[in-house]
Enzyme design. Sequence first.
Site, PDB file in Angstrom:
ATOM      1  N   PRO A  90       0.863  -1.336   0.065  1.00 37.55           N
ATOM      2  CA  PRO A  90       0.095  -0.084   0.154  1.00 37.55           C
ATOM      3  C   PRO A  90       0.777   1.240  -0.035  1.00 37.55           C
ATOM      4  O   PRO A  90       0.375   2.194  -0.334  1.00 37.55           O
ATOM      5  CB  PRO A  90      -0.784  -0.033   1.371  1.00 37.55           C
ATOM      6  CG  PRO A  90      -0.334  -1.443   1.930  1.00 37.55           C
ATOM      7  CD  PRO A  90       0.838  -2.078   1.301  1.00 37.55           C
ATOM      8  N   GLU A 117       2.585  -7.300   8.063  1.00 43.79           N
ATOM      9  CA  GLU A 117       2.770  -6.034   8.124  1.00 43.79           C
ATOM     10  C   GLU A 117       3.822  -5.569   6.913  1.00 43.79           C
ATOM     11  O   GLU A 117       4.637  -4.603   7.146  1.00 43.79           O
ATOM     12  CB  GLU A 117       3.251  -5.500   9.398  1.00 43.79           C
ATOM     13  CG  GLU A 117       2.148  -5.602  10.614  1.00 43.79           C
ATOM     14  CD  GLU A 117       0.834  -5.317  10.065  1.00 43.79           C
ATOM     15  OE1 GLU A 117      -0.245  -6.174  10.161  1.00 43.79           O
ATOM     16  OE2 GLU A 117       0.768  -3.995   9.599  1.00 43.79           O
ATOM     17  N   ARG A 159      -2.297  -8.794 -20.913  1.00 38.97           N
ATOM     18  CA  ARG A 159      -3.306  -8.356 -21.856  1.00 38.97           C
ATOM     19  C   ARG A 159      -2.619  -7.566 -23.026  1.00 38.97           C
ATOM     20  O   ARG A 159      -3.115  -7.222 -24.296  1.00 38.97           O
ATOM     21  CB  ARG A 159      -4.509  -7.798 -21.266  1.00 38.97           C
ATOM     22  CG  ARG A 159      -4.320  -6.510 -20.758  1.00 38.97           C
ATOM     23  CD  ARG A 159      -5.846  -5.992 -20.271  1.00 38.97           C
ATOM     24  NE  ARG A 159      -6.611  -5.689 -21.258  1.00 38.97           N
ATOM     25  CZ  ARG A 159      -6.734  -4.586 -21.674  1.00 38.97           C
ATOM     26  NH1 ARG A 159      -5.688  -3.672 -21.612  1.00 38.97           N
ATOM     27  NH2 ARG A 159      -7.587  -4.265 -22.810  1.00 38.97           N
ATOM     28  N   ASP A 174      -8.649   0.915 -25.169  1.00 45.01           N
ATOM     29  CA  ASP A 174      -9.398   0.861 -23.727  1.00 45.01           C
ATOM     30  C   ASP A 174      -9.003   2.115 -22.811  1.00 45.01           C
ATOM     31  O   ASP A 174      -8.276   2.793 -23.511  1.00 45.01           O
ATOM     32  CB  ASP A 174      -8.981  -0.400 -22.927  1.00 45.01           C
ATOM     33  CG  ASP A 174      -7.641  -0.562 -22.679  1.00 45.01           C
ATOM     34  OD1 ASP A 174      -6.886  -1.504 -22.358  1.00 45.01           O
ATOM     35  OD2 ASP A 174      -6.640   0.540 -23.050  1.00 45.01           O
TER      36      ASP A 174
END
Length: 244
Positions: A90, A117, A159, A174
């Site tokens: 994160p 963590e 992709r 896209d």
Amino acid sequence: MRIDVLTIFPEYLEPLRAALLGKAIDKKLISVDVHDLRDYTHDVHKAVDDSPYGGGPGMVMKPQVWGEALDDVCKPDADGTLPRLIVPTPAGQPFTQETAREYARLPWLAFACGRYEGIDQRVVDDAAGRMQVDEVSIGDYVLVGGEVAVLVMVEAVARLLPGVLGNPASAEQDSFSDGLLEGPSYTRPELWRGLAVPDVLRSGNHKLIDRWRRDQALERTFARRPELLDRLADDQLDKHDRAL
Ligand SMILES: Nc1cc(-c2cccs2)n[nH]1
């Protein structure tokens, strides 16, 4: 493209072998090897984590285990190439379509899935002495482990590889490919629950259709992600766009 994933939950990565990505593996467009971190432990409990120095909640993943695993998996290949080591966290740099395009140009990606963590920082610092290490975030929310983030990134990257998508135009058109969000899409029937397909899409006038689609993308981007418009280079907006 060679992909290696190191994790304590190898089964989490099974979805990579399904559907489109499974076909890409079968066609040898990508190889995916998943490595169980616990294979690099030497104690009866196969411990991979320990309490954090300085106290605090949760557990930190042990450097010794990661060090041995990365030494084994990220050995230089025949021509001395090392992988890009990608560590989902994160606290990382945002993973964007641009990141996906960058990674799609690389021959070898290795993903280190942290749990708890996080991983002892010295693992990243040590690996960075041998290869480029990217700590990346797939969004501003906290998962339990990096495996889901790896599924997201591998799909976004794979992709883009030639031969993976049936229609390569999809990847070119896209969302984010031109810096804008994709506008609405429609298919048959023409009328559904009293809702009609926009007439322009059935007009056959492709100049008008392209213009309408561009307008829809600009309006949607302005409404949902106005900050993306700031990033657009001046030459990417024509005078019609600016008039919207
Ligand atoms: N973007 C993002 C990554 C993560 C985690 C990676 C590893 C454990 S939690 N949460 N959110």
